[in-house]
Design an enzyme around this catalytic site. Sequence first.
Site, PDB file in Angstrom:
ATOM      1  N   ARG A 278      38.800  34.689  37.118  1.00 27.72           N
ATOM      2  CA  ARG A 278      39.172  33.718  36.079  1.00 27.72           C
ATOM      3  C   ARG A 278      40.651  33.384  36.237  1.00 27.72           C
ATOM      4  NH1 ARG A 278      41.204  33.899  30.799  1.00 27.72           N
ATOM      5  NH2 ARG A 278      40.281  32.379  29.345  1.00 27.72           N
TER       6      ARG A 278
ATOM      7  N   LYS B 290      49.269  37.298  34.306  1.00 24.50           N
ATOM      8  CA  LYS B 290      49.537  38.305  33.284  1.00 24.50           C
ATOM      9  C   LYS B 290      50.797  39.105  33.585  1.00 24.50           C
ATOM     10  CE  LYS B 290      44.969  38.358  31.311  1.00 24.50           C
ATOM     11  NZ  LYS B 290      43.726  39.088  30.993  1.00 24.50           N
TER      12      LYS B 290
END
Length: 304
Positions: free
Chosen positions: A277, A237
């Site tokens: 994740r 991210k």
Amino acid sequence: MSLRAVWRTSRRRLEIGRRPLVMGILNVTPDSFSDGGRFVSSGDPLEDEQALSAAVNVALQMQAAGADLIDVGGESTRPYSDPVDAETEERRVVPVIERLADRLTIPISIDTSKALVARAAINAGAEIINDVTGLEGDPMMPAVAVETSAGVCVMHMRGNPQTMQDDPNYDDVVSEIEQYLLARRQACLDCGIDAERICLDPGIGFGKTHEHNLTLLRATQRFASLGAPILIGHSRKGFIKKLLKRNKRVDGGGYDPMAGTLGVSMAVAAAGAHVIRVHDVAETVQALDLFEASDGLGSEAGVL
């Protein structure tokens, strides 16, 4: 060091010890922020046999590399992404899940906020519903979770993907998200979802600034003590790249999203995350192996 926890799916009981479960990401979308278009190159549903086989093979490779779960998604939730209808999303994910269901020995999670897609995916072999709207986006989603006995992952998101990065603000980001997750957990219990089927996710990158993300990551141990497994979804991210740039670690094309992700993965593993994740399963599992061997996860398992 992870606190011991249990997460039940529709078919099995996952016991989480001192190291987190690794959830591998399998996006069958044209526009996800990191790996969009890998198995589908346009807005059309995933119908090409070669692309379908490639997606299945990647999931099998992730299992062989040590993944504990596979999360299949057919709609991008990156900032400012366009939504897709349930029919398109279903046609993207169901063929993949059908082919994987009898070849994987680990659970499949469906990453969706649509009840129709969740039900179709579970009928095809998925065992967990991973909903970025915290089971609030579709009023029928809690009923699907109850009727199918699926495990659920309840995530916090401020707004929706089209609006969530428009100046997100909080008075106390940790406390506000903690209260939201506790309230959603109670709402799930009230509608009949068993406590052991609920996992919580603070929603890194969903309606948060880069500083909010870092603050939430520092609070992983606090979130891990809320009475349910905690999932951290930080992989590749934007805050990772921003931090590396701020620390002058990025020079031209030198940014390595996997390296940054691994650093965060080890930090949250040490702080008690139950599930992480990630896109890069093999590297994450190997890093956890060495981190654990060098006592980075501590010598004693936690307690319920």
